[in-house]
Scaffold this motif. Structure first.
Motif, short mmCIF file in Angstrom:
data_model
loop_
_atom_site.label_atom_id
_atom_site.label_comp_id
_atom_site.label_asym_id
_atom_site.label_seq_id
_atom_site.Cartn_x
_atom_site.Cartn_y
_atom_site.Cartn_z
N GLY A 41 -12.94 11.66 -7.34
CA GLY A 41 -13.90 12.38 -6.52
C GLY A 41 -14.38 11.63 -5.30
N ALA A 42 -14.11 10.33 -5.22
CA ALA A 42 -14.45 9.54 -4.04
C ALA A 42 -13.27 9.57 -3.06
N ALA A 43 -13.57 9.59 -1.79
CA ALA A 43 -12.49 9.65 -0.80
C ALA A 43 -12.89 8.90 0.46
N LYS A 44 -11.88 8.38 1.14
CA LYS A 44 -12.09 7.71 2.42
C LYS A 44 -10.90 8.02 3.30
N GLU A 45 -11.15 8.75 4.39
CA GLU A 45 -10.07 9.14 5.28
C GLU A 45 -9.64 7.98 6.17
N ASP A 46 -8.34 7.89 6.40
CA ASP A 46 -7.76 6.86 7.28
C ASP A 46 -8.30 5.47 6.95
N ALA A 47 -8.39 5.18 5.67
CA ALA A 47 -8.87 3.87 5.22
C ALA A 47 -7.81 2.79 5.44
N LEU A 48 -6.55 3.22 5.59
CA LEU A 48 -5.41 2.31 5.75
C LEU A 48 -4.50 2.89 6.82
N THR A 49 -3.91 2.01 7.62
CA THR A 49 -2.95 2.45 8.64
C THR A 49 -1.63 1.73 8.43
N ASP A 108 4.60 5.55 10.51
CA ASP A 108 3.45 5.31 11.37
C ASP A 108 2.40 6.36 11.07
N GLY A 109 1.13 5.92 10.89
CA GLY A 109 0.06 6.88 10.71
C GLY A 109 -1.02 6.40 9.77
N GLY A 110 -2.08 7.18 9.70
CA GLY A 110 -3.20 6.85 8.84
C GLY A 110 -2.95 7.27 7.41
N VAL A 111 -3.63 6.60 6.49
CA VAL A 111 -3.51 6.88 5.06
C VAL A 111 -4.90 7.10 4.49
N SER A 112 -5.11 8.22 3.85
CA SER A 112 -6.39 8.50 3.21
C SER A 112 -6.31 8.11 1.74
N VAL A 113 -7.45 7.71 1.19
CA VAL A 113 -7.53 7.23 -0.19
C VAL A 113 -8.50 8.10 -0.96
#
Length: 521
Positions: free
Chosen positions: A375-383, A366-371
């Motif tokens: 050099g590009a990033a997106k926090e909690d783009a997937l749960t 259980d939890g958020g997944v950052s991608v």
């Protein structure tokens, strides 16, 4: 009479923003304005036309003004000239990107926004139309004052309606509302001065995007925009979460340097896009919806392909734990993907939309997944989730409208999503620290909202809820002899989303037809 007026009103809007010719150049625009508007609007010593020079509006705002001139003042203008005039006015007297922030929901025809409008604008303006409609225009103080005169002249019963007849409406409008509007929404602003002088972003080129379709759910794809003049040609592919590929084609116009208006065919279904290009030209954001019914649509987010590494989103954005899945990272310039958080993975395979990676979230995760990638990033783009503590129905308050089959005011359905949540640190459900999971699958149903709705059997008469899609289709309009007093098929319903042992609840009002539906409500 109302129906005839509505037909005339909508006929003048029909198609005008679909296949517009190239935007009018400065010289051509001046001539168009003079030719079509100079007969009634006087020119000053600089050649600027009265009333027109003191206003700035969105493309839809200028279109509505021209249609009103045609409908109520006998203005005659050819469709292609009207299209070019809308372009010219939007480009030279539009709104800067910063001036539309916070109000784009009304342009994007978001169906379930509840505005909170304080006094005095709530009583003066929002009793008839949205507060966003007021905020999406700029005027001099003299023009705001003349706008009061317009309302009194166009709607002579205005002072005798609710919230008008119980006070000195005209005095309040002149002395309180006009100064407030002139201060809050002035003609001259630093934002517009800067935008008018700025280099405008390009719409042409390649884009990769994420969105949601009313029935298929999450989707992603690519668009190619080409052409030397407007309308630009749009082509591409949309891929559903199930992997089905749908061809995309259509036309696009851009107003004020960033206002994206496209009509697309996606797999044989007509869609409309109302988006904004970012000031740096690297991204797009807004809403895409069915052309035939704007209440059915979803958010649209895109980044320019071939530009600096960027991530538009992830499909799917929620993932049940305990089974293998392929996740599409939608973006550009990606070279190897790294997932961190509740799910750890790296690698992936590059494709036309970014990169795809196969993952195996462990049971109980259980939890958020950052991608991150290049050099590009997106926090909690997937749960990733193994359980759901509570469900919330979004929107919490929905609206549907009864209508006739093929009539002048068709049915307006409503669409809902079930959003899962975990308990927050306080261990309680339904508190402010609850943690949002995202949209999860649910089974849908409706129930009477209160005792009166139960007595009137609203569930039986107001319409039907699709148990899988969360789309409510209202019933036919008109007197129903099976109801008390043969009343219409209106209703007040609870909207119930169920996943396992967890149920979320929202409210749906099913009401009567909307007879007049302008581009800005």
């Amino acid at each position: 009479m109302i129906r005839r007026l509505r037909k005339a009103y909508l006929a003048r809007f029909a198609g005008v923003m679909l296949l517009m010719p190239a935007a009018a150049g400065a010289q051509d625009g001046v001539a168009l304005l003079e030719q079509n508007c100079g007969g009634c609007h006087m020119a000053d010593e600089t050649g600027a036309l009265s009333r027109i020079e003191g206003q700035r509006k969105t493309p839809e705002g200028w279109l509505m003004t021209i249609v009103r001139m045609r409908l109520f003042h006998g203005m005659e203008i050819a469709p292609d000239e009207q299209s070019r005039l809308v372009h010219y006015l939007s480009d030279t007297q539009g709104l800067a990107p910063a001036e539309t922030e916070g109000y784009r929901y009304i342009l994007e025809r978001e169906p379930a926004i509840v505005e909170e409008v304080g006094a005095p604008l709530g009583e003066m303006c929002a009793r008839c139309h949205s507060a966003a409609r007021v905020a999406l225009q700029r005027r001099t103080q003299d023009e705001w004052d003349l706008h009061i005169d317009f309302h009194v002249g166009q709607y002579p019963t205005l002072e005798y309606q609710a919230l008008g007849r119980d006070r000195d409406w005209l005095k309040l409008a002149r002395e309180e509302v006009v100064p407030l509007l002139a201060e809050r929404y002035p003609l001259e602003t630093d934002a517009w001065t800067a935008w008018a002088a700025a280099q405008k972003p390009e719409a042409t080129g390649s884009w990769v995007f994420t969105t949601r379709l009313p029935e298929q759910g999450e989707a992603y794809g690519s668009l190619e925009v080409s052409g030397e003049t407007q309308p630009y040609a749009v082509s591409g592919t949309l891929v559903t979460a199930a992997g089905e590929e749908l061809p995309v084609s259509g036309k696009l116009n851009v107003y004020t340097g960033y206002e994206w208006r496209a009509n697309l065919d996606i797999g044989g279904t007509a869609y409309r896009q109302i988006l904004a290009i970012s000031e740096d030209g690297g991204s797009l954001a807004g809403r895409q919806f069915l052309h035939a019914e704007d209440s059915l649509g979803g958010a649209f987010s895109a980044v320019r392909a071939g530009a600096s590494p960027a991530i538009a989103g992830v499909v799917p954005s929620t993932l049940a734990a305990g089974s293998d899945a392929t996740v599409q990272i939608v973006g550009t310039g990606l070279s190897g993907v790294e997932l961190t958080g509740a799910l750890e993975a790296s690698g992936g395979t590059a494709n036309a939309y970014g990169a795809a990676i196969t993952v195996s979230p462990a049971a109980g995760s259980d939890g958020g997944v950052s991608v991150a990638s290049a050099g590009a990033a997106k926090e909690d783009a997937l749960t990733v989730y193994s359980h759901v503590d509570s469900l919330r129905v979004e929107p919490a308050f929905g609206l549907a409208r009864v209508g006739g089959a093929g009539g002048s005011a068709g049915k307006v359905p409503a669409r809902f999503e079930a959003v899962g949540y975990w308990k927050g640190p306080d261990g309680e459900i339904g508190t402010q620290d609850d943690i949002r999971i995202g949209v999860v699958p649910a089974t849908w149903s409706v129930a009477p909202f209160n005792e009166e709705a139960d007595q009137l059997k609203d569930v039986d008469h107001a319409g039907k809820m699709d148990r899988t899609l969360g789309i409510f289709m209202p019933a036919v309009a008109g007197p129903n002899p099976e109801r008390p007093f043969s009343t219409n098929n209106a209703g007040n319903l609870k909207v119930l989303a169920t996943l396992g042992e967890v149920t979320g609840e929202g409210q749906l009002i099913v009401t009567v037809q909307r007879w007049v539906d302008p581009p800005i409500r």
